[in-house]
Design a protein around this motif. Structure first.
Motif, PDB file in Angstrom:
ATOM      1  N   LEU A 152       0.778  -1.169  -0.033  1.00 34.96           N
ATOM      2  CA  LEU A 152       0.018  -0.031   0.080  1.00 34.96           C
ATOM      3  C   LEU A 152       0.793   1.272   0.146  1.00 34.96           C
ATOM      4  N   PRO A 153       1.870   1.387   0.760  1.00 35.97           N
ATOM      5  CA  PRO A 153       2.893   2.533   0.582  1.00 35.97           C
ATOM      6  C   PRO A 153       3.287   2.580  -0.743  1.00 35.97           C
ATOM      7  N   LEU A 154       3.750   1.642  -1.444  1.00 35.77           N
ATOM      8  CA  LEU A 154       4.094   1.709  -2.753  1.00 35.77           C
ATOM      9  C   LEU A 154       2.965   2.224  -3.706  1.00 35.77           C
ATOM     10  N   ALA A 155       2.079   1.829  -3.531  1.00 35.20           N
ATOM     11  CA  ALA A 155       0.832   2.153  -4.447  1.00 35.20           C
ATOM     12  C   ALA A 155       0.534   3.823  -4.090  1.00 35.20           C
ATOM     13  N   ALA A 156       0.527   4.334  -2.863  1.00 40.83           N
ATOM     14  CA  ALA A 156       0.221   5.568  -2.397  1.00 40.83           C
ATOM     15  C   ALA A 156       1.423   6.379  -2.867  1.00 40.83           C
ATOM     16  N   LEU A 157       2.641   5.843  -3.175  1.00 42.57           N
ATOM     17  CA  LEU A 157       3.699   6.659  -3.532  1.00 42.57           C
ATOM     18  C   LEU A 157       3.628   6.823  -5.227  1.00 42.57           C
ATOM     19  N   VAL A 158       3.508   5.669  -5.989  1.00 44.74           N
ATOM     20  CA  VAL A 158       3.147   5.934  -7.301  1.00 44.74           C
ATOM     21  C   VAL A 158       1.701   6.768  -7.756  1.00 44.74           C
ATOM     22  N   GLY A 159       0.886   6.636  -6.903  1.00 47.14           N
ATOM     23  CA  GLY A 159      -0.581   7.471  -7.108  1.00 47.14           C
ATOM     24  C   GLY A 159      -0.041   9.037  -6.731  1.00 47.14           C
ATOM     25  N   GLY A 160       0.708   9.353  -5.870  1.00 42.19           N
ATOM     26  CA  GLY A 160       0.980  10.617  -5.530  1.00 42.19           C
ATOM     27  C   GLY A 160       1.767  11.233  -6.622  1.00 42.19           C
ATOM     28  N   LEU A 161       2.777  10.324  -6.949  1.00 43.71           N
ATOM     29  CA  LEU A 161       3.750  10.918  -8.135  1.00 43.71           C
ATOM     30  C   LEU A 161       3.153  11.260  -9.337  1.00 43.71           C
ATOM     31  N   GLY A 162       2.336  10.310  -9.768  1.00 47.59           N
ATOM     32  CA  GLY A 162       1.876  10.099 -11.174  1.00 47.59           C
ATOM     33  C   GLY A 162       0.342  11.009 -11.174  1.00 47.59           C
ATOM     34  N   ILE A 163      -0.205  11.078 -10.171  1.00 44.53           N
ATOM     35  CA  ILE A 163      -1.473  12.136 -10.237  1.00 44.53           C
ATOM     36  C   ILE A 163      -1.474  13.056  -9.256  1.00 44.53           C
ATOM     37  N   GLY A 164      -1.238  12.695  -8.025  1.00 41.95           N
ATOM     38  CA  GLY A 164      -1.202  13.858  -6.912  1.00 41.95           C
ATOM     39  C   GLY A 164      -0.520  15.076  -7.216  1.00 41.95           C
TER      40      GLY A 164
ATOM     41  N   LEU B 175      -1.830  -4.046  -6.922  1.00 39.86           N
ATOM     42  CA  LEU B 175      -2.878  -4.593  -6.508  1.00 39.86           C
ATOM     43  C   LEU B 175      -2.908  -6.226  -6.773  1.00 39.86           C
ATOM     44  N   VAL B 176      -2.669  -6.510  -7.977  1.00 41.89           N
ATOM     45  CA  VAL B 176      -2.505  -7.913  -8.457  1.00 41.89           C
ATOM     46  C   VAL B 176      -1.559  -8.751  -7.548  1.00 41.89           C
ATOM     47  N   VAL B 177      -0.361  -8.027  -7.103  1.00 42.12           N
ATOM     48  CA  VAL B 177       0.703  -8.540  -6.331  1.00 42.12           C
ATOM     49  C   VAL B 177       0.040  -8.853  -5.059  1.00 42.12           C
ATOM     50  N   HIS B 178      -0.424  -7.909  -4.562  1.00 46.68           N
ATOM     51  CA  HIS B 178      -0.801  -7.944  -3.217  1.00 46.68           C
ATOM     52  C   HIS B 178      -2.117  -8.937  -2.878  1.00 46.68           C
ATOM     53  N   ASN B 179      -3.000  -9.063  -3.930  1.00 49.47           N
ATOM     54  CA  ASN B 179      -3.810 -10.209  -3.855  1.00 49.47           C
ATOM     55  C   ASN B 179      -3.445 -11.551  -3.892  1.00 49.47           C
ATOM     56  N   ALA B 180      -2.432 -11.660  -4.831  1.00 50.94           N
ATOM     57  CA  ALA B 180      -1.783 -12.956  -5.149  1.00 50.94           C
ATOM     58  C   ALA B 180      -0.887 -13.358  -3.626  1.00 50.94           C
ATOM     59  N   ALA B 181      -0.171 -12.505  -3.335  1.00 53.41           N
ATOM     60  CA  ALA B 181       0.846 -12.612  -2.031  1.00 53.41           C
ATOM     61  C   ALA B 181      -0.392 -12.969  -0.886  1.00 53.41           C
ATOM     62  N   THR B 182      -1.475 -12.250  -0.579  1.00 46.95           N
ATOM     63  CA  THR B 182      -2.448 -12.570   0.457  1.00 46.95           C
ATOM     64  C   THR B 182      -2.726 -14.080   0.287  1.00 46.95           C
ATOM     65  N   ALA B 183      -3.136 -14.392  -1.043  1.00 43.10           N
ATOM     66  CA  ALA B 183      -3.614 -15.846  -1.229  1.00 43.10           C
ATOM     67  C   ALA B 183      -2.653 -16.889  -0.967  1.00 43.10           C
TER      68      ALA B 183
ATOM     69  N   LEU C  77      -2.060   4.284 -13.124  1.00 43.53           N
ATOM     70  CA  LEU C  77      -3.325   3.544 -13.032  1.00 43.53           C
ATOM     71  C   LEU C  77      -2.896   1.968 -13.188  1.00 43.53           C
ATOM     72  N   LEU C  78      -2.114   1.903 -14.246  1.00 44.29           N
ATOM     73  CA  LEU C  78      -1.697   0.475 -14.588  1.00 44.29           C
ATOM     74  C   LEU C  78      -0.671   0.015 -13.569  1.00 44.29           C
ATOM     75  N   ALA C  79       0.065   0.946 -12.898  1.00 43.53           N
ATOM     76  CA  ALA C  79       1.142   0.613 -12.001  1.00 43.53           C
ATOM     77  C   ALA C  79       0.533   0.354 -10.660  1.00 43.53           C
ATOM     78  N   ILE C  80      -0.457   1.018 -10.184  1.00 43.42           N
ATOM     79  CA  ILE C  80      -1.435   0.660  -9.238  1.00 43.42           C
ATOM     80  C   ILE C  80      -1.901  -0.782  -9.010  1.00 43.42           C
ATOM     81  N   GLY C  81      -2.549  -0.930 -10.612  1.00 44.21           N
ATOM     82  CA  GLY C  81      -3.359  -2.268 -10.852  1.00 44.21           C
ATOM     83  C   GLY C  81      -2.307  -3.387 -10.609  1.00 44.21           C
ATOM     84  N   ALA C  82      -1.218  -3.319 -10.994  1.00 42.08           N
ATOM     85  CA  ALA C  82      -0.094  -4.009 -10.870  1.00 42.08           C
ATOM     86  C   ALA C  82       0.220  -4.423  -9.569  1.00 42.08           C
TER      87      ALA C  82
END
Length: 315
Positions: A219-231, A259-267, A252-257
């Motif tokens: 989540l911090p990585l996703a927040a950083l990517v979103g902050g730099l690319g959009i915020g 989240l994919v890693v997050h879901n897979a790692a959680t499983a 958005l693609l990077a954040i989606g990637a």
């Protein structure tokens, strides 16, 4: 109290590291959440198109009826509301069933790897297909629960907020192990939920710590990517679109990637916890993690694996 919390977070981070290691070695496992994302996007587009078609058809039908008999404004509004509710229920049912199916395929493949068996994308999908009846039933349960949460969200006040919080945690607890239970056991929805709750009760601290550990990485990585690319363009530039037109889609693609890693790692982590809780051993990929820091086993393996005695990787 704080030392116990920090210990669980530390253990969660170690489990997260081991889960990422599994994904790094078996990166093809990421295809399962990607397939779910594609299916969800297609379903969302289909839902929007279906709503427009349904509303157009309803409006046309009401207009035709109105030429013969007067239709009150209240009747028309009720018809539209009923169509929207029906569409929402259908979408929640399909979304829950599809998400569970691909999650089950991922968990089946991970269980096979933990058992030292060869597996593939096709094997995972075939394993999930074997549990299709329970998955469809779970989709119906998810749709019903989704309606309950929507009703709670529409209410205001402290009591409603408390009810939402309690219901949210209860649902998290009931469903944390639901996919491994569906994949590796023979029971229906009721038995699967009961076993999932029992496993969470036995591992509640570590289950939360595992989820938090993976989230603390992604989540911090996703927040950083979103902050730099959009915020950053939005708040730092007078004409943000001059930059956003180049950064929005990649961000958005990077954040989606992520989240994919997050879901897979959680499983992966849930499957490892499930295996120890039922069989008493952690997978080799989690060597070095003290089992006593993961779960206090309160049940025998036979009581949780069902009458068939199937182990991970066998469905």
């Amino acid at each position: 109290m704080f030392s116990s919390l920090f210990r669980r977070i530390r253990t969660g981070l170690r489990v997260a590291k081991a889960s990422f290691g599994v994904l790094r070695r078996e990166y093809w496992l990421l295809v399962f959440p990607v397939l779910y994302g594609i299916a969800w996007l297609a379903g969302a587009i289909g839902l929007v198109a279906g709503i427009f078609v349904a509303l157009f058809g309803a409006s046309y039908g009401l207009a035709a009826v109105d030429q013969v008999a007067a239709v009150s404004e209240g009747q028309a509004e009720t018809t539209v509301t009923a169509l929207l509710v029906a569409a929402s229920v259908l979408f929640m049912f399909v979304a829950t069933a599809v998400a569970t199916f691909f999650s089950a395929a991922l968990v089946h493949s991970v269980g096979s790897l933990f058992a030292g068996e060869s597996t593939s994308l096709r094997d995972g999908l075939a394993g999930a297909w074997e549990a299709k009846r329970t998955i469809l039933a779970w989709g119906a349960v998810g749709a019903a629960v989704g309606l309950v949460f929507r009703a709670l969200e529409s209410r205001e006040g402290t009591a409603a907020q408390l009810a939402r919080s309690v219901a949210g945690f209860a649902w998290f607890a009931m469903t944390f192990f639901i996919v491994p239970v569906i994949v590796f056991q023979d029971g229906g929805v009721r038995e699967s939920m009961r076993n999932s709750v029992g496993l969470f009760r036995d591992t509640w601290g570590e289950a939360g710590g595992t989820t938090l550990g993976i989230g603390l990485v992604i989540l911090p990585l996703a927040a950083l990517v979103g902050g730099l690319g959009i915020g950053l363009p939005l708040f730092a530039l007078e004409a943000p679109w001059a930059v956003l037109q180049y950064t929005l889609v990649p961000t958005l693609l990077a954040i989606g990637a992520l989240l994919v890693v997050h879901n897979a790692a959680t499983a992966v982590a849930k499957t490892a916890l499930y295996e120890y809780a039922t069989d008493g051993e952690l997978p080799p990929e989690f060597d070095g993690i003290d089992p006593d820091q993961l779960v206090t086993r309160k049940r025998s393996a036979s009581s949780m694996t069902g009458s068939t005695g199937r182990g991970p990787g066998q469905i």
